[in-house]
Enzyme design. Sequence first.
Site, PDB file in Angstrom:
ATOM      1  N   ARG A  75      14.555 -12.302   4.716  1.00  0.00           N
ATOM      2  CA  ARG A  75      14.371 -11.487   5.726  1.00  0.00           C
ATOM      3  C   ARG A  75      13.160 -12.637   6.699  1.00  0.00           C
ATOM      4  O   ARG A  75      13.559 -13.029   7.950  1.00  0.00           O
ATOM      5  CB  ARG A  75      13.559 -10.213   5.852  1.00  0.00           C
ATOM      6  CG  ARG A  75      14.570  -9.119   5.744  1.00  0.00           C
ATOM      7  CD  ARG A  75      14.107  -7.247   6.182  1.00  0.00           C
ATOM      8  NE  ARG A  75      13.982  -7.576   7.504  1.00  0.00           N
ATOM      9  CZ  ARG A  75      13.385  -6.327   8.162  1.00  0.00           C
ATOM     10  NH1 ARG A  75      13.101  -5.033   6.910  1.00  0.00           N
ATOM     11  NH2 ARG A  75      13.821  -6.288   9.172  1.00  0.00           N
ATOM     12  N   HIS A 126       5.940  -0.935  13.937  1.00  0.00           N
ATOM     13  CA  HIS A 126       6.484  -1.500  12.280  1.00  0.00           C
ATOM     14  C   HIS A 126       5.752  -2.629  11.400  1.00  0.00           C
ATOM     15  O   HIS A 126       5.697  -2.860  10.426  1.00  0.00           O
ATOM     16  CB  HIS A 126       7.758  -1.257  12.170  1.00  0.00           C
ATOM     17  CG  HIS A 126       7.830   0.286  12.604  1.00  0.00           C
ATOM     18  ND1 HIS A 126       9.570   0.222  12.975  1.00  0.00           N
ATOM     19  CD2 HIS A 126       7.497   0.931  12.787  1.00  0.00           C
ATOM     20  CE1 HIS A 126       9.714   1.574  13.385  1.00  0.00           C
ATOM     21  NE2 HIS A 126       8.737   1.865  13.250  1.00  0.00           N
ATOM     22  N   CYS A 134      -2.818  -5.720   0.818  1.00  0.00           N
ATOM     23  CA  CYS A 134      -2.376  -5.557  -1.217  1.00  0.00           C
ATOM     24  C   CYS A 134      -1.797  -3.846  -0.745  1.00  0.00           C
ATOM     25  O   CYS A 134      -2.048  -3.206  -0.267  1.00  0.00           O
ATOM     26  CB  CYS A 134      -3.962  -5.423  -0.854  1.00  0.00           C
ATOM     27  SG  CYS A 134      -4.527  -5.002  -2.897  1.00  0.00           S
ATOM     28  N   CYS A 140      -7.920  -0.905  -1.808  1.00  0.00           N
ATOM     29  CA  CYS A 140      -8.256  -2.301  -1.013  1.00  0.00           C
ATOM     30  C   CYS A 140      -8.347  -2.899  -0.022  1.00  0.00           C
ATOM     31  O   CYS A 140      -6.959  -2.764   0.823  1.00  0.00           O
ATOM     32  CB  CYS A 140      -7.542  -2.895  -1.868  1.00  0.00           C
ATOM     33  SG  CYS A 140      -8.153  -5.189  -1.759  1.00  0.00           S
ATOM     34  N   CYS A 185      -3.415 -10.042  -5.048  1.00  0.00           N
ATOM     35  CA  CYS A 185      -4.143  -9.782  -3.886  1.00  0.00           C
ATOM     36  C   CYS A 185      -5.482 -10.599  -4.332  1.00  0.00           C
ATOM     37  O   CYS A 185      -6.111 -10.453  -5.268  1.00  0.00           O
ATOM     38  CB  CYS A 185      -5.036  -7.644  -4.065  1.00  0.00           C
ATOM     39  SG  CYS A 185      -6.242  -8.186  -3.033  1.00  0.00           S
ATOM     40  N   CYS A 188      -9.121  -8.002  -4.666  1.00  0.00           N
ATOM     41  CA  CYS A 188      -9.163  -7.309  -5.994  1.00  0.00           C
ATOM     42  C   CYS A 188      -8.359  -6.979  -7.445  1.00  0.00           C
ATOM     43  O   CYS A 188      -8.748  -7.361  -8.561  1.00  0.00           O
ATOM     44  CB  CYS A 188      -8.936  -5.917  -5.761  1.00  0.00           C
ATOM     45  SG  CYS A 188      -6.710  -5.237  -5.731  1.00  0.00           S
TER      46      CYS A 188
END
Length: 289
Positions: A75, A126, A134, A140, A185, A188
């Site tokens: 997309r 949206h 994350c 996080c 991520c 974290c």
Amino acid sequence: MAPPKDYDSIPAFHDKLLRSKRILAVCGAGLSAASGLPTFRGAGGLWRNHDAIQLATPEAFGDDPGLVWLFYAYRRHMALQVQPNAGHHALAAFAKRNPDFLCLSQNVDNLHLRAHHPAPQLRLLHGSLFSLKCSRQPQCTWTDPYNDADPLCPSLAAAADDNDPTLLDASKPLAPIPTSALPHCPECQTGLQRPGVVWFGEPLDEAMLDDIEAWIAADVVDMVIVVGTSSVVYPAAGFAEDARTEGKTSVVTVNMERSVAGMREGDFMFTGDAASLLPELLKPIIGDL
Ligand SMILES: [Zn+2]
């Protein structure tokens, strides 16, 4: 019930537009469809034989993040291939001429901003395909507000290859993408990066909704323009309802499907392609694009 008098009259609409100050727009998938983007809804809502709605959930991402990421990588790639249309440009030009115009959009393809719509006059209900967050949110809070790398990472390269038969031919199975090959991520280190979009079952951003409600409540909204979706389907229906002051607010629908249900006196309905209708409807303010 018969639709109100002059409900599809462009001169009558222009008359109301010129007397309107505070205007809210709510845009849906039909605006992006006019740029040639698939909407993944209704009968065409399939991606490689997967129901797109089933893929757009936190549960699907938990089950097979590689598959969900491939869908979103595709997309992102598609959105980068198309251009904002005259409807996006008309809304952006209108925003520049009217500081009391606020545009809400359900579209995640970044086409409003690529048409140079002023960001303070745009709310992306949206989220965006081109922001990342994350998967462990809200624990996080890491986000990347804009990343248009295509592909995002080597394991998603198939999504950015228009000729890759394994991606385009739904009958050929996709090789599973191991979680270890997806971007993690950086904060974290345990969560995965995920698209910064609102999935089914997830709430809209509360601070953004509060901000929109405050804008609506600040004064009479003269006009609500619903583009590429129906003014009787949520969330557009909810915003139109909240913004309506009886006898003062015109709800104007610009959509491919004609629907006069629920129309009140002073409302308008224009049936057709938003990319050709919006420049004509907003012409008294924006001139020729
Ligand atoms: Zn994290």
